[in-house]
Design a protein around this motif. Structure first.
Motif, PDB file in Angstrom:
ATOM      1  N   SER A  31       0.808  -1.220   0.000  1.00 35.43           N
ATOM      2  CA  SER A  31       0.000   0.000   0.000  1.00 35.43           C
ATOM      3  C   SER A  31       0.840   1.269   0.000  1.00 35.43           C
ATOM      4  O   SER A  31       0.508   2.246  -0.684  1.00 35.43           O
ATOM      5  CB  SER A  31      -0.963   0.008   1.197  1.00 35.43           C
ATOM      6  OG  SER A  31      -0.258  -0.131   2.421  1.00 35.43           O
ATOM      7  N   LEU A  32       1.958   1.261   0.715  1.00 36.39           N
ATOM      8  CA  LEU A  32       2.819   2.446   0.732  1.00 36.39           C
ATOM      9  C   LEU A  32       3.482   2.655  -0.629  1.00 36.39           C
ATOM     10  O   LEU A  32       3.638   3.793  -1.079  1.00 36.39           O
ATOM     11  CB  LEU A  32       3.875   2.316   1.828  1.00 36.39           C
ATOM     12  CG  LEU A  32       3.324   2.222   3.265  1.00 36.39           C
ATOM     13  CD1 LEU A  32       4.441   1.912   4.232  1.00 36.39           C
ATOM     14  CD2 LEU A  32       2.609   3.487   3.654  1.00 36.39           C
ATOM     15  N   SER A  33       3.842   1.555  -1.297  1.00 33.02           N
ATOM     16  CA  SER A  33       4.415   1.655  -2.639  1.00 33.02           C
ATOM     17  C   SER A  33       3.384   2.164  -3.637  1.00 33.02           C
ATOM     18  O   SER A  33       3.714   2.927  -4.557  1.00 33.02           O
ATOM     19  CB  SER A  33       4.941   0.280  -3.096  1.00 33.02           C
ATOM     20  OG  SER A  33       6.003  -0.155  -2.278  1.00 33.02           O
ATOM     21  N   ILE A  34       2.145   1.762  -3.460  1.00 31.56           N
ATOM     22  CA  ILE A  34       1.070   2.234  -4.340  1.00 31.56           C
ATOM     23  C   ILE A  34       0.871   3.733  -4.168  1.00 31.56           C
ATOM     24  O   ILE A  34       0.721   4.467  -5.147  1.00 31.56           O
ATOM     25  CB  ILE A  34      -0.232   1.461  -4.049  1.00 31.56           C
ATOM     26  CG1 ILE A  34      -0.107   0.013  -4.522  1.00 31.56           C
ATOM     27  CG2 ILE A  34      -1.426   2.131  -4.733  1.00 31.56           C
ATOM     28  CD1 ILE A  34      -1.265  -0.878  -4.146  1.00 31.56           C
ATOM     29  N   VAL A  35       0.889   4.180  -2.933  1.00 34.68           N
ATOM     30  CA  VAL A  35       0.752   5.617  -2.675  1.00 34.68           C
ATOM     31  C   VAL A  35       1.926   6.375  -3.276  1.00 34.68           C
ATOM     32  O   VAL A  35       1.744   7.440  -3.900  1.00 34.68           O
ATOM     33  CB  VAL A  35       0.635   5.883  -1.159  1.00 34.68           C
ATOM     34  CG1 VAL A  35       0.706   7.375  -0.875  1.00 34.68           C
ATOM     35  CG2 VAL A  35      -0.679   5.309  -0.628  1.00 34.68           C
ATOM     36  N   ASP A  36       3.132   5.854  -3.112  1.00 34.05           N
ATOM     37  CA  ASP A  36       4.320   6.482  -3.721  1.00 34.05           C
ATOM     38  C   ASP A  36       4.172   6.577  -5.238  1.00 34.05           C
ATOM     39  O   ASP A  36       4.527   7.589  -5.851  1.00 34.05           O
ATOM     40  CB  ASP A  36       5.583   5.682  -3.384  1.00 34.05           C
ATOM     41  CG  ASP A  36       6.030   5.868  -1.941  1.00 34.05           C
ATOM     42  OD1 ASP A  36       5.536   6.807  -1.282  1.00 34.05           O
ATOM     43  OD2 ASP A  36       6.864   5.076  -1.484  1.00 34.05           O
ATOM     44  N   TYR A  37       3.660   5.519  -5.837  1.00 30.10           N
ATOM     45  CA  TYR A  37       3.458   5.475  -7.281  1.00 30.10           C
ATOM     46  C   TYR A  37       2.492   6.580  -7.718  1.00 30.10           C
ATOM     47  O   TYR A  37       2.722   7.276  -8.711  1.00 30.10           O
ATOM     48  CB  TYR A  37       2.914   4.104  -7.663  1.00 30.10           C
ATOM     49  CG  TYR A  37       2.598   3.912  -9.128  1.00 30.10           C
ATOM     50  CD1 TYR A  37       3.571   3.469 -10.015  1.00 30.10           C
ATOM     51  CD2 TYR A  37       1.317   4.143  -9.624  1.00 30.10           C
ATOM     52  CE1 TYR A  37       3.285   3.263 -11.358  1.00 30.10           C
ATOM     53  CE2 TYR A  37       1.023   3.954 -10.962  1.00 30.10           C
ATOM     54  CZ  TYR A  37       2.004   3.510 -11.823  1.00 30.10           C
ATOM     55  OH  TYR A  37       1.718   3.314 -13.156  1.00 30.10           O
ATOM     56  N   ILE A  38       1.414   6.752  -6.962  1.00 27.59           N
ATOM     57  CA  ILE A  38       0.418   7.778  -7.287  1.00 27.59           C
ATOM     58  C   ILE A  38       1.020   9.173  -7.188  1.00 27.59           C
ATOM     59  O   ILE A  38       0.848  10.009  -8.076  1.00 27.59           O
ATOM     60  CB  ILE A  38      -0.806   7.650  -6.364  1.00 27.59           C
ATOM     61  CG1 ILE A  38      -1.572   6.355  -6.667  1.00 27.59           C
ATOM     62  CG2 ILE A  38      -1.735   8.857  -6.514  1.00 27.59           C
ATOM     63  CD1 ILE A  38      -2.671   6.042  -5.681  1.00 27.59           C
ATOM     64  N   VAL A  39       1.743   9.412  -6.105  1.00 27.21           N
ATOM     65  CA  VAL A  39       2.358  10.733  -5.910  1.00 27.21           C
ATOM     66  C   VAL A  39       3.329  11.031  -7.045  1.00 27.21           C
ATOM     67  O   VAL A  39       3.356  12.134  -7.599  1.00 27.21           O
ATOM     68  CB  VAL A  39       3.075  10.816  -4.547  1.00 27.21           C
ATOM     69  CG1 VAL A  39       3.857  12.123  -4.425  1.00 27.21           C
ATOM     70  CG2 VAL A  39       2.052  10.718  -3.410  1.00 27.21           C
ATOM     71  N   ALA A  40       4.123  10.033  -7.424  1.00 29.56           N
ATOM     72  CA  ALA A  40       5.092  10.220  -8.507  1.00 29.56           C
ATOM     73  C   ALA A  40       4.387  10.485  -9.837  1.00 29.56           C
ATOM     74  O   ALA A  40       4.808  11.353 -10.610  1.00 29.56           O
ATOM     75  CB  ALA A  40       5.985   8.984  -8.620  1.00 29.56           C
ATOM     76  N   LYS A  75       4.520  16.208  -4.331  1.00 30.63           N
ATOM     77  CA  LYS A  75       5.456  15.991  -3.244  1.00 30.63           C
ATOM     78  C   LYS A  75       4.690  15.468  -2.031  1.00 30.63           C
ATOM     79  O   LYS A  75       3.576  15.912  -1.764  1.00 30.63           O
ATOM     80  CB  LYS A  75       6.179  17.290  -2.886  1.00 30.63           C
ATOM     81  CG  LYS A  75       7.022  17.865  -4.026  1.00 30.63           C
ATOM     82  CD  LYS A  75       7.673  19.164  -3.597  1.00 30.63           C
ATOM     83  CE  LYS A  75       8.517  19.749  -4.731  1.00 30.63           C
ATOM     84  NZ  LYS A  75       9.148  21.043  -4.342  1.00 30.63           N
ATOM     85  N   LYS A  76       5.310  14.550  -1.302  1.00 30.10           N
ATOM     86  CA  LYS A  76       4.638  13.958  -0.145  1.00 30.10           C
ATOM     87  C   LYS A  76       4.258  15.004   0.892  1.00 30.10           C
ATOM     88  O   LYS A  76       3.176  14.957   1.475  1.00 30.10           O
ATOM     89  CB  LYS A  76       5.527  12.889   0.493  1.00 30.10           C
ATOM     90  CG  LYS A  76       5.618  11.601  -0.306  1.00 30.10           C
ATOM     91  CD  LYS A  76       6.401  10.558   0.463  1.00 30.10           C
ATOM     92  CE  LYS A  76       6.431   9.247  -0.295  1.00 30.10           C
ATOM     93  NZ  LYS A  76       7.160   8.204   0.449  1.00 30.10           N
ATOM     94  N   GLU A  77       5.179  15.947   1.117  1.00 29.66           N
ATOM     95  CA  GLU A  77       4.920  16.940   2.165  1.00 29.66           C
ATOM     96  C   GLU A  77       3.773  17.885   1.806  1.00 29.66           C
ATOM     97  O   GLU A  77       3.240  18.577   2.676  1.00 29.66           O
ATOM     98  CB  GLU A  77       6.189  17.748   2.453  1.00 29.66           C
ATOM     99  CG  GLU A  77       6.755  18.501   1.265  1.00 29.66           C
ATOM    100  CD  GLU A  77       7.787  17.706   0.501  1.00 29.66           C
ATOM    101  OE1 GLU A  77       8.620  18.337  -0.173  1.00 29.66           O
ATOM    102  OE2 GLU A  77       7.763  16.460   0.591  1.00 29.66           O
ATOM    103  N   GLU A  78       3.383  17.882   0.544  1.00 26.22           N
ATOM    104  CA  GLU A  78       2.278  18.743   0.114  1.00 26.22           C
ATOM    105  C   GLU A  78       1.007  17.952  -0.166  1.00 26.22           C
ATOM    106  O   GLU A  78      -0.012  18.523  -0.553  1.00 26.22           O
ATOM    107  CB  GLU A  78       2.687  19.517  -1.146  1.00 26.22           C
ATOM    108  CG  GLU A  78       3.867  20.457  -0.934  1.00 26.22           C
ATOM    109  CD  GLU A  78       4.353  21.072  -2.228  1.00 26.22           C
ATOM    110  OE1 GLU A  78       3.809  20.716  -3.302  1.00 26.22           O
ATOM    111  OE2 GLU A  78       5.276  21.916  -2.170  1.00 26.22           O
ATOM    112  N   THR A  79       1.072  16.643   0.030  1.00 21.71           N
ATOM    113  CA  THR A  79      -0.068  15.777  -0.280  1.00 21.71           C
ATOM    114  C   THR A  79      -0.841  15.439   0.987  1.00 21.71           C
ATOM    115  O   THR A  79      -0.267  14.996   1.982  1.00 21.71           O
ATOM    116  CB  THR A  79       0.409  14.472  -0.949  1.00 21.71           C
ATOM    117  OG1 THR A  79       1.128  14.781  -2.146  1.00 21.71           O
ATOM    118  CG2 THR A  79      -0.767  13.577  -1.293  1.00 21.71           C
ATOM    119  N   GLU A  80      -2.133  15.646   0.941  1.00 20.84           N
ATOM    120  CA  GLU A  80      -2.993  15.286   2.070  1.00 20.84           C
ATOM    121  C   GLU A  80      -3.585  13.911   1.801  1.00 20.84           C
ATOM    122  O   GLU A  80      -4.137  13.647   0.734  1.00 20.84           O
ATOM    123  CB  GLU A  80      -4.109  16.324   2.242  1.00 20.84           C
ATOM    124  CG  GLU A  80      -4.884  16.153   3.534  1.00 20.84           C
ATOM    125  CD  GLU A  80      -5.689  17.387   3.917  1.00 20.84           C
ATOM    126  OE1 GLU A  80      -6.538  17.271   4.826  1.00 20.84           O
ATOM    127  OE2 GLU A  80      -5.460  18.444   3.322  1.00 20.84           O
TER     128      GLU A  80
END
Length: 278
Positions: A87-96, A101-106
C-alpha cells in the motif's frame, strides 16, 4: 501449504486428460462455461486435498469458477493480501505519477478493523506524509496510537469519523476495509484518488470525478522466485503472493518484498487501466 497453479489449455486434444495435475500445476481441457465441468474441477481439488490455488489470467475472469472455489473454502491467491503490504508503494506510485510531493499531499486512511497491520500502515504514513487523517468508527482504539506518533515523531494526525468533513480535503484515500455502503455515506473530495484494498468499489456520488483504483499489477526484479510455472499466463501479483504468504511481521514481509525488487507496474480503476495521472 500445498498450492496448485491452475490454467486452461487453449487447444486440448481428444487424448489428453480433462484435468491433468503434475506436481503443483493443473491443466484443464474442458469448457468451464458449463457448471458440470466446474463441479468436476472442484471435486478433483477436494479429492487431492488442495486448499490453496492460483488461477491463470483467463480463469480469473471466470466468476462461476471463483464462486465455486469460495463455496468450498478453497483459498484463491488474488493479490489482495499482498496489496496491503504494498500500500505504501502504491501511494508512492500515485504521488510520482501526479508529479507531486509527499509533504504537500494530504492523505486519508479509512479503516474499521484496527489490527497490527493497519496500525503499522498508519505509523508509516504518518512518517512520510505531514497531513494524515485516519477515518474510523473506533476512534478510542486509536487514541493511544495517535499519542504515540505525536510523542515519537512530533506529528499530529487527525482521527475522525465525521462523514461531512473528514474526506473532503484528502487527495489520496487509502481504503483498507470500508465497504461500498459505508464509503458512500461520506462526502468525498470530488478529485480524490481512492485505492480500495479489499475489493471492487464504486462511488455513487455524481460529482465524483476522481480515480477509483480497484486493482493493480506489479513487476519483480527477481523472476526466479516464481520459476515454478509459466509466468506469462498468470498475474505476477498472484504468483508472488502465493510465495510470500505467511503469518509474519509487517517489517519482515516488507523486507522480502524489497529483496525481490517489487515495483508497481499498473493501477486499474472502474473505467479501465490507469497508467498516467493528469
Amino acid at each position: 501449504m500445498k498450492i496448485l497453479y491452475i490454467e486452461k489449455m487453449d487447444k486440448p486434444n481428444s487424448f489428453s486428460k480433462k484435468i491433468k495435475i503434475e506436481h503443483d500445476n493443473c491443466h484443464i481441457s474442458m469448457n468451464l462455461a458449463k457448471e458440470k465441468n466446474i463441479s468436476k474441477v472442484i471435486n478433483k481439488l477436494i479429492k487431492k486435498e488442495i486448499t490453496n490455488v492460483v488461477l491463470s489470467k483467463e480463469l480469473c475472469e471466470n466468476k462461476d469458477l471463483i464462486n465455486a472455489l469460495n463455496a468450498k473454502n478453497i483459498n484463491i491467491f488474488d493479490g489482495r493480501w499482498l496489496e496491503k503490504y504494498l500500500s505504501l508503494s502504491i501511494v508512492d506510485y500515485i504521488v510520482a505519477q501526479k508529479g507531486g510531493k509527499k509533504e504537500e499531499t494530504e492523505i486519508a486512511l479509512t479503516v474499521n478493523q484496527i489490527t497490527d497491520l493497519s496500525i503499522e500502515i498508519i505509523k508509516k504514513l504518518a512518517q512520510q506524509f505531514k497531513k494524515l487523517t485516519v477515518v474510523t468508527n473506533h476512534i478510542e482504539k486509536l487514541r493511544k496510537i495517535e499519542q504515540e506518533i505525536y510523542d515519537k515523531e512530533g506529528i499530529l494526525i487527525v482521527v475522525s469519523n465525521n462523514q461531512k468533513k473528514s474526506l473532503l480535503k484528502p487527495q489520496i484515500i487509502l481504503n483498507m476495509d470500508f465497504n461500498k455502503e459505508v464509503m458512500n455515506k461520506f462526502r468525498i473530495n470530488e478529485n480524490a484518488i481512492i485505492v480500495n484494498l479489499e475489493g471492487d468499489m464504486k462511488i455513487d456520488e455524481k460529482r465524483f470525478n476522481g480515480l477509483n483504483v480497484n486493482d493493480y499489477e506489479i513487476e519483480i526484479g527477481r523472476e526466479e522466485i516464481i520459476w515454478r510455472t509459466n509466468m506469462k499466463n498468470f498475474r505476477t501479483k498472484d504468483l508472488l503472493e502465493s510465495v510470500l504468504y505467511m503469518k509474519d511481521t509487517f517489517g519482515n514481509i516488507c523486507s522480502k518484498i524489497r529483496k525481490n525488487k517489487v515495483s508497481i507496474k499498473e493501477l486499474y480503476g472502474v473505467n479501465g487501466k490507469i497508467e498516467r495521472f493528469s
